[in-house]
Motif scaffolding. Structure first.
Motif, PDB file in Angstrom:
ATOM      1  N   ALA A  38       0.829  -1.212   0.000  1.00 57.24           N
ATOM      2  CA  ALA A  38       0.000   0.000   0.000  1.00 57.24           C
ATOM      3  C   ALA A  38       0.862   1.260   0.000  1.00 57.24           C
ATOM      4  N   VAL A  39       1.996   1.193   0.676  1.00 61.54           N
ATOM      5  CA  VAL A  39       2.869   2.381   0.758  1.00 61.54           C
ATOM      6  C   VAL A  39       3.381   2.736  -0.640  1.00 61.54           C
ATOM      7  N   VAL A  40       3.783   1.725  -1.385  1.00 58.56           N
ATOM      8  CA  VAL A  40       4.316   1.967  -2.739  1.00 58.56           C
ATOM      9  C   VAL A  40       3.227   2.552  -3.635  1.00 58.56           C
ATOM     10  N   THR A  41       2.028   1.950  -3.572  1.00 61.03           N
ATOM     11  CA  THR A  41       0.918   2.466  -4.382  1.00 61.03           C
ATOM     12  C   THR A  41       0.655   3.927  -4.018  1.00 61.03           C
ATOM     13  N   ALA A  42       0.626   4.199  -2.707  1.00 64.19           N
ATOM     14  CA  ALA A  42       0.366   5.578  -2.263  1.00 64.19           C
ATOM     15  C   ALA A  42       1.442   6.519  -2.788  1.00 64.19           C
ATOM     16  N   LEU A  43       2.694   6.083  -2.725  1.00 64.32           N
ATOM     17  CA  LEU A  43       3.793   6.930  -3.195  1.00 64.32           C
ATOM     18  C   LEU A  43       3.672   7.221  -4.690  1.00 64.32           C
ATOM     19  N   VAL A  88      -7.519   6.104  -1.101  1.00 59.29           N
ATOM     20  CA  VAL A  88      -7.243   6.385   0.319  1.00 59.29           C
ATOM     21  C   VAL A  88      -8.461   6.023   1.171  1.00 59.29           C
ATOM     22  N   LEU A  89      -9.640   6.444   0.698  1.00 54.80           N
ATOM     23  CA  LEU A  89     -10.869   6.149   1.456  1.00 54.80           C
ATOM     24  C   LEU A  89     -11.108   4.642   1.544  1.00 54.80           C
ATOM     25  N   ASP A  90     -10.774   3.974   0.476  1.00 50.80           N
ATOM     26  CA  ASP A  90     -10.907   2.524   0.432  1.00 50.80           C
ATOM     27  C   ASP A  90      -9.978   1.868   1.445  1.00 50.80           C
ATOM     28  N   MET A  91      -8.779   2.367   1.498  1.00 51.11           N
ATOM     29  CA  MET A  91      -7.799   1.829   2.455  1.00 51.11           C
ATOM     30  C   MET A  91      -8.257   2.058   3.902  1.00 51.11           C
ATOM     31  N   GLU A  96     -18.585   4.156   2.403  1.00 49.77           N
ATOM     32  CA  GLU A  96     -19.630   5.081   1.960  1.00 49.77           C
ATOM     33  C   GLU A  96     -19.008   6.270   1.244  1.00 49.77           C
ATOM     34  N   ALA A  97     -18.007   6.884   1.906  1.00 54.89           N
ATOM     35  CA  ALA A  97     -17.348   8.041   1.312  1.00 54.89           C
ATOM     36  C   ALA A  97     -16.659   7.643   0.012  1.00 54.89           C
ATOM     37  N   PHE A 101     -17.351   9.330  -3.594  1.00 57.85           N
ATOM     38  CA  PHE A 101     -16.292   9.921  -4.404  1.00 57.85           C
ATOM     39  C   PHE A 101     -16.181   9.240  -5.762  1.00 57.85           C
ATOM     40  N   ALA A 102     -16.319   7.918  -5.742  1.00 58.27           N
ATOM     41  CA  ALA A 102     -16.230   7.176  -7.008  1.00 58.27           C
ATOM     42  C   ALA A 102     -17.313   7.642  -7.963  1.00 58.27           C
ATOM     43  N   ARG A 103     -18.533   7.828  -7.421  1.00 59.69           N
ATOM     44  CA  ARG A 103     -19.666   8.249  -8.256  1.00 59.69           C
ATOM     45  C   ARG A 103     -19.461   9.676  -8.772  1.00 59.69           C
ATOM     46  N   TRP A 104     -19.145  10.591  -7.845  1.00 55.02           N
ATOM     47  CA  TRP A 104     -18.965  11.987  -8.236  1.00 55.02           C
ATOM     48  C   TRP A 104     -17.768  12.145  -9.172  1.00 55.02           C
ATOM     49  N   GLY A 105     -16.753  11.380  -8.908  1.00 53.92           N
ATOM     50  CA  GLY A 105     -15.559  11.428  -9.766  1.00 53.92           C
ATOM     51  C   GLY A 105     -15.900  11.018 -11.186  1.00 53.92           C
ATOM     52  N   THR A 106     -16.718   9.956 -11.315  1.00 49.09           N
ATOM     53  CA  THR A 106     -17.133   9.518 -12.657  1.00 49.09           C
ATOM     54  C   THR A 106     -17.904  10.642 -13.341  1.00 49.09           C
ATOM     55  N   GLY A 107     -18.765  11.294 -12.578  1.00 50.20           N
ATOM     56  CA  GLY A 107     -19.523  12.432 -13.116  1.00 50.20           C
ATOM     57  C   GLY A 107     -18.581  13.540 -13.569  1.00 50.20           C
ATOM     58  N   GLY A 108     -17.602  13.840 -12.721  1.00 51.93           N
ATOM     59  CA  GLY A 108     -16.630  14.883 -13.055  1.00 51.93           C
ATOM     60  C   GLY A 108     -15.861  14.534 -14.311  1.00 51.93           C
TER      61      GLY A 108
END
Lengths: 478, 555
Positions: A38-43, A88-91, A96-97, A101-108
Motif C-alpha cells: 500500500a505504501v508503494v501504491t500511495a507513493l 485512500v478512502l478505500d484503504m 460510503e465516502a 467519491f467514485a460516483r462523483w468522480g465519474t460524473g466529473g
C-alpha cells in the motif's frame, strides 16, 4: 550556457511520461493484482498528484498564461487526484465516502471529457469553415461529421444538430468505456446494505379494536319540547383494525428498518448467480426475483433495488471484503458445471466474505444431486443438515410453521450448510421461485404467501448475519 | 427370467460365503456404528423404573408411549407434557421431559428440544439417569443441526462427566464421525484406541467397541502397522480362525486401496506379505479333524487372495495347486480355484476344474453358467438340456434356465416353446410361466400376443402396466388410458404413476390439452409425490406452462 527551450520542454515531457507511467502501474496493480504494498501504491499516486499539481501551479504563475496548457494540466490533475482519494478512502475502509467519491468522480470525468470533446469539435468545425471560405463557398456538402455543413445536419439549425449528435456520440462512447472498464476482473463493485436497525424477533401483529362512541345528547325526557330520544345503549361501533409491526425488521441500533452495517444510500439487492451447464436464468428478472424483492421491501420497509441483477461467479471476486452481497441466489434444473477456480471463488465468498448462497431447486432430482456435489466441492468439510422449523431463519421476521414448496424436486426438507454456526447455504428443494412468479404456479394462496415469507426470512437472515459480522469486524479493529 | 435367481450364481457365491459375510459384517458394523441407531435403547424406560411409578403415573406414561410408538409425535408430546403437569414429583417426570424433547426433535423443532427439553432435564433432575442421556442427546441434536462446535462441546462434556457410562461410547462414536469428516487423524486414533482398549464392553457398548477395533485395525494396516492391527482385532476376535479372517478381509481392503496408485505397490506387497506370514503362522500343522482341515483350507484361500490382490498370479496359481496337493481334491477348493481362473480369463481351464467336480450336477451347472458369462448361448443351452435329463428333481429349473438363455440369445420362439412346455408340465408355477411367456412376447415386439397372456396373469397392477405398455406400442392409446385409469381408481400407491403415464400417453396421441390437464392433475392431486415434481418440470420444460397447480407444505 543556458539550455535551449526545446530541450527543457523535452525534459519536462520525459518526466511527465515517466510519472504517468508509474501512476498507471499503481492503478493497474490496484485494479488487477494488488501485489504492490500500500505504501508503494500511495507513493506512486502521490507522486503523480504532486508533480501535476506543481506543473499546473507553475503554468498559472507564468506571465503569459497558456490557458490551454493549464486546462490540460488541471484535467490531468483531476484524473490522477480522484482515484487517489477513492483509494485512500478505500484503504481507510470508509466505504460510503469511497462510493460517493467514485460516483462523483465519474460524473466529473464525464463533464471534463465532454468539455474537451466540445472544444475539439468546435475547433474542427471552424477549420472546415475556414477551408470553405478560402477555397470556394459553393463546395458540395461533405460527409464528415465534424463539418457543420455535412448534408445530414440539414439546412435548419445544423449547429444544434451537430452538437446533439456530438453529445450523443460522446455519451455512448463514455458509457461503453465505463462498461468495458467495469468488466475488468479487478474492477471493484460495492454492495451497500440499507442503514437502520431492528430486532431479530418474530413479527407480532397487534390488532386493536377501536370503539367509537357516537356523541349523545342527554335530553330531559320530561321536557315540554318533544325530542326523538335515542335509547341509551345505542352505540355505533366503528371497529378499526390497527395492524402494525411491533418493531422494525433488521439488525442493530440504527433508526428505521435496516442494518447497523448499512449505508444511507444502501439498498437490498437480489443478485442471481450465472453458472455454466444448466439454466441459471429460469424465471429470471421480472418473472420471479423482482416480485420477491418488491415483496421484501413491502414486508420489511427496507429500501430495495428497482431491478434484479445477475453476476457470473468470477464477478463475485470484484466485491471487496466488507462490501460484498450478503447473499446470492442460484436456481435451475439442469447441471452445474464449475471450474476449480470458480469453486475457489465461491468458497472465498462464503468463508472470507461472509456471503450466503440461497439455492432453489428449479425442477429436477438431478439438480438436487448437482447442488449436493457442488457444495461437497465448495465446502468439503461441511455436511448438509435439515434446517429445523424453529431455526432463526424460519422464525424471523416471519414464523414459518411448515416448509412450503411447489413440487418436491429434491425432497421436502430445506437443507443447510453451516460454518461456525452460521448458515452459509440455504437450499430449498421445491421450486420456491415458481411460487414468487406472477401466476404463483397456481399453488394455493397459503403456500405462495408462505414462500414469500420464507424468501423474506432468508434475505433478512443473510443481511442480519452480514451486519453482525461487519459490526464485530469494526469493534475488533477498534 | 425375471424374478428367478440363477442357481449357478448361488453355487458360485456359496464358496465365497465366508469372505462376503465377513465384508457384510464389517460394513454393517461400520454403518451401524457411525449412525445414530444407538438411540433405540436410550429412549426406553427400564423395567426397574416402571415399577417405581404409581398406577396413575404408569397409565399416563403408557398412553404417551403408545402415541410415541405410533410416531404420532404431536400427540405424544402433549401426553408427556400432561404427565409432567400431573405428576411433577414422580420419578418418571425426567423421563417424560426427555421423551417430550425427542418428540420435538421429530417435529423438526431441534432448538426447542435442546433449550426447553434436554437442558431442562439436566437442570431440574441432574441426578437422574435421564440427565446423562439428555446430555448425550444435546450433542447429537446439535450434530443433526450442523452446529459442529456446539456438538463437540456437548460430547466432550459427556465424556468428562460420564466416562464409564454407555452414552460416553455413543458420544465417542459421534465424535469419530465428525473427526472423519474433518480428517482429524489424531482425534480418530485417540477415540478408536479408547473404545478398543479402555472401554468396558457391556451389552450396550460391545458392538461399538468391536467396530472401533476394526476401524483402528484398518487404519493401522493402511499405515503399515500389521502388528497393531492384529492386537486391535484380538480384543474382539478370540478364536484364531475369526482373527485371521478379519485380518485378511481388512488387509485386502487396504491393499486394494493402495494398489490404485502404482507408487504404493511396494507398500501393498509388504502389507500382503505381512498378512501372509500371519496366516501361515496361524495355520494348523495338524489337519486331522474336519474343523482343522476347513481352517487350513480357508488359510490357503486367504493366502491366494492376498497374492491376487497384489496382482501376483503365479503365486496365486501356485498356492491353489499347493492347496489341492496338501488337502486333497474337493469341490470347494476346485470351485475357488476355478473362480480365480475365470477372473484371469481362463474359462476353458476353469471348466476343466468344474468337470472334475465330485458333484456332477453342480459342476455342469457351473459350466453352463460360465458359457453364459461368455455369451456362448448354444453351448450353455446344450448343458442345461443335459442337466434337465440328468436331474429329474430340478428338471423344470434347468429347463427354465435354458429358456432364459434362449431369450438372452434373442431366440424368442424357442424360449416361448420351453415356457409353454413348462406351463403344461409344472402347473404349480403356471402363473410364473405365463408371465414369462407374456414378457418374452413383449420384448420380442409381439404385443398382441403379449396382451393376451398378460390378461391371464393375476398380479395386478403389474399386468395392467405391462398391457398398457403394449397398447401404447401398438398406438392403441385409448385402451392404454383405460388401463391406467383402472390403476388410478384401484391402487392408491400406483395412482400418481398411472396418472402421469396418462399424461405421457395423451402426449403420444397428440392430445396436447388433455395431456397438460393430466400432468396438472398429478401436481394437484398428489403434490407431495415425486411424480408431481416430474409432472411440474415436464409442464415447464415442454409446454412452458408455469401454472402447474401443485404446492404443498411439509409439516
Amino acid at each position: 550556457m543556458l539550455p535551449s527551450l526545446s530541450r527543457i520542454r523535452s525534459n519536462i515531457d520525459t518526466i511527465t511520461a515517466s510519472v504517468l507511467a508509474v501512476w498507471m502501474v499503481a492503478i493497474a496493480d490496484w485494479f488487477l493484482t494488488k501485489r504492490l504494498p500500500a505504501v508503494v501504491t500511495a507513493l506512486f499516486m502521490l507522486a503523480a498528484v504532486g508533480y501535476l499539481g506543481r506543473l499546473a501551479f507553475q503554468t498559472s504563475r507564468q506571465p503569459i498564461r497558456a490557458i490551454r496548457t493549464l486546462n490540460l494540466q488541471l484535467s490531468a490533475l483531476f484524473i490522477v487526484t480522484w482515484p487517489f482519494v477513492v483509494w485512500v478512502l478505500d484503504m481507510l475502509e470508509l466505504r460510503e465516502a469511497s462510493a460517493i467519491f467514485a460516483r462523483w468522480g465519474t460524473g466529473g470525468l464525464f463533464c471534463i471529457g465532454l468539455a474537451w470533446f466540445v472544444w475539439g469539435m468546435e475547433l474542427a468545425s471552424q477549420r472546415f469553415e475556414r477551408m470553405r471560405h478560402q477555397r470556394d463557398t459553393n463546395l458540395p456538402r461533405s460527409w464528415h461529421p465534424l463539418d457543420v455543413r455535412a448534408w445530414y445536419y440539414g439546412e435548419r439549425s445544423p449547429k444544434l444538430r451537430q452538437s446533439l449528435a456530438g453529445l450523443l456520440s460522446y455519451s455512448l462512447m463514455f458509457l461503453f468505456a465505463l462498461l468495458l472498464f467495469s468488466q475488468l476482473s479487478g474492477c471493484q463493485e460495492l454492495y451497500e446494505m440499507p442503514a437502520g436497525g431492528g430486532e431479530q424477533q418474530t413479527v407480532a401483529q397487534t390488532v386493536k379494536l377501536q370503539k367509537i362512541i357516537k356523541k349523545k345528547f342527554v335530553v330531559n325526557p320530561f321536557s315540554a319540547i318533544l325530542f326523538k330520544v335515542p335509547p341509551i345503549d345505542e352505540i355505533k361501533l366503528q371497529l378499526t383494525e390497527i395492524t402494525k409491526h411491533a418493531y422494525t425488521v433488521g439488525y442493530g441500533q440504527g433508526e428505521g428498518a435496516g442494518y447497523a452495517g448499512g449505508t444511507k444510500q444502501g439498498k437490498v439487492r437480489f443478485i442471481r448467480i450465472e453458472y455454466a451447464g444448466g439454466d441459471w436464468d429460469q424465471d429470471f428478472g421480472v418473472g420471479s426475483d423482482l416480485n420477491m424483492l418488491m415483496e421484501y421491501g413491502l414486508r420489511t420497509n427496507q429500501p430495495v433495488n428497482s431491478h434484479t441483477e445477475s453476476r457470473t461467479i468470477e464477478q463475485l471476486k470484484n466485491f471487496p471484503v466488507g462490501s460484498s452481497p450478503p447473499f446470492v441466489f442460484m436456481t435451475g434444473q439442469g447441471s452445474i458445471s464449475l471450474s476449480s477456480a470458480q469453486v475457489k471463488i465461491l468458497r472465498e465468498y462464503l468463508d472470507e466474505k461472509h456471503g450466503m448462497l440461497f439455492i432453489d431447486n428449479g425442477g429436477s432430482g438431478h439438480f438436487h444431486n448437482q447442488v449436493l456435489a457442488m457444495m461437497r466441492n465448495v465446502l468439503p468439510q461441511v455436511r448438509p443438515t435439515p434446517i429445523p422449523l424453529d431455526d432463526i431463519i424460519h422464525r424471523v421476521p416471519f414464523q414459518i410453521p411448515f416448509l412450503p414448496y411447489v413440487a418436491p424436486h429434491g425432497g421436502k426438507e430445506a437443507l443447510g450448510w453451516r460454518v461456525d454456526g452460521r448458515l452459509v447455504c440455504y437450499y430449498h428443494p421445491g421450486d420456491i421461485a415458481d411460487a414468487w412468479a406472477d401466476d404463483h404456479a397456481g399453488v394455493p394462496p397459503e403456500i405462495w404467501e408462505a414462500c414469500y415469507q420464507l424468501g423474506t426470512n432468508v434475505i433478512n437472515y443473510a443481511h442480519a448475519e452480514y451486519s453482525k459480522w461487519l459490526v464485530s469486524r469494526g469493534a475488533a479493529k477498534k | 427370467m425375471a424374478g428367478i435367481t440363477w442357481r449357478c450364481q448361488e453355487i458360485t457365491i456359496r464358496y465365497h460365503r465366508a469372505f462376503i459375510l465377513g465384508m457384510i459384517c464389517l460394513w454393517t458394523a461400520m454403518i451401524f456404528g457411525s449412525n445414530g441407531l444407538v438411540a433405540a435403547p436410550l429412549d426406553e424406560l427400564p423395567l426397574d423404573r416402571w415399577k417405581d411409578l404409581r398406577e396413575t403415573e404408569r397409565y399416563q406414561m403408557q398412553i404417551a408411549e403408545k402415541y410415541y410408538r405410533e410416531q404420532n409425535w404431536k400427540i405424544a408430546a402433549g401426553e408427556y407434557e400432561k404427565f409432567i403437569t400431573l405428576h411433577e414429583k414422580s420419578s418418571g417426570s425426567a423421563f417424560a421431559q426427555m421423551k417430550w424433547s425427542i418428540c420435538q426433535v421429530r417435529l423438526k423443532k431441534l432448538n426447542t428440544a435442546i433449550k426447553d427439553g434436554f437442558q431442562s432435564v439436566i437442570d431440574y433432575w441432574p441426578e437422574s439417569p435421564d440427565a446423562m442421556v439428555s446430555a448425550y442427546y444435546i450433542g447429537h441434536t446439535y450434530k443433526d443441526m450442523g452446529e459442529i462446535k456446539q456438538a463437540k462441546k456437548a460430547y466432550q462434556q459427556v465424556l468428562q462427566k460420564y466416562p464409564k457410562a454407555s452414552v460416553a461410547a455413543y458420544a465417542a462414536v459421534d465424535l469419530i464421525d465428525l473427526a472423519t469428516l474433518e480428517d482429524d487423524k489424531q482425534t480418530l486414533n485417540t477415540l478408536w484406541k479408547k473404545l478398543t482398549f479402555d472401554t468396558e464392553r457391556t451389552n450396550d457398548t460391545r458392538s461399538i467397541c468391536e467396530n472401533a477395533s476394526r476401524q483402528y485395525a484398518s487404519h493401522s494396516l493402511y499405515h503399515g502397522g500389521s502388528k497393531k492391527a492384529a492386537k486391535s482385532l484380538s480384543t474382539t476376535y478370540v478364536e484364531t480362525s475369526q482373527l485371521v479372517d478379519q485380518l485378511v478381509v481388512l488387509s485386502i481392503q487396504a491393499i486394494n486401496q493402495l494398489m490404485q496408485d502404482e507408487k504404493n505397490r511396494t507398500q501393498a506387497e509388504k502389507l500382503a506379505d505381512d498378512a501372509i506370514n500371519h496366516v501361515r503362522g496361524a495355520m494348523p500343522a495338524d489337519i486331522s479333524t474336519p474343523e482343522q482341515k476347513l481352517f487350513s483350507q480357508n488359510c490357503w484361500f486367504a493366502i491366494a487372495r492376498l497374492y491376487d490382490a497384489t496382482k501376483r498370479p503365479e503365486q496365486s496359481d501356485e498356492t491353489y495347486k499347493l492347496t489341492l496337493e496338501k488337502l486333497g481334491r474337493n469341490d470347494e477348493i476346485l470351485a475357488e480355484y476355478a473362480r480365480w481362473r475365470k477372473t484371469q480369463g481362463k474359462y476353458e481351464e476353469a471348466r476343466q476344474l468344474y468337470a472334475s467336480y465330485e458333484n456332477k450336477i453342480e459342476g455342469l451347472s457351473q459350466i453352463a453358467y460360465s458359457f453364459r458369462e461368455q455369451q456362448k448361448w448354444p453351448e450353455a443351452i446344450a448343458v442345461y438340456q443335459q442337466l434337465a435329463g440328468m436331474d429329474a428333481e430340478r428338471q423344470f429349473d434347468w429347463l427354465s434356465q435354458a429358456a432364459s438363455t434362449h431369450r438372452q440369445a434373442h431366440e424368442w420362439m424357442q424360449a416361448i416353446n420351453i415356457y409353454q412346455e413348462l406351463m403344461a408340465k409344472d402347473a404349480d408355477r403356471a402363473d410364473s410361466w405365463l408371465w414369462e411367456i407374456a414378457y418374452t412376447y413383449r420384448i420380442s415386439g409381439q404385443y398382441k400376443e403379449a396382451i393376451g397372456y398378460y390378461r391371464q396373469c393375476n398380479n395386478f397392477p403389474g399386468n395392467y402396466q405391462e398391457m398398457a405398455i403394449c397398447h401404447r406400442a401398438l398406438k392403441e392409446y385409448g385402451e392404454a388410458i383405460v388401463l391406467y385409469n383402472q390403476i388410478v381408481g384401484t391402487d392408491e400407491n400406483w395412482a400418481p404413476w398411472a396418472m402421469i403415464q396418462i399424461g405421457y400417453t395423451r402426449e403420444e396421441a397428440e392430445q396436447t390439452e388433455q395431456a397438460i390437464k393430466a400432468f396438472q392433475q398429478v401436481c394437484k392431486r398428489f403434490p407431495k409425490n415425486q411424480y408431481a415434481s416430474q409432472a411440474h418440470a415436464h409442464l415447464q420444460t415442454k409446454y412452458k406452462i408455469t401454472v402447474t397447480l401443485g404446492g404443498a407444505k411439509d409439516e
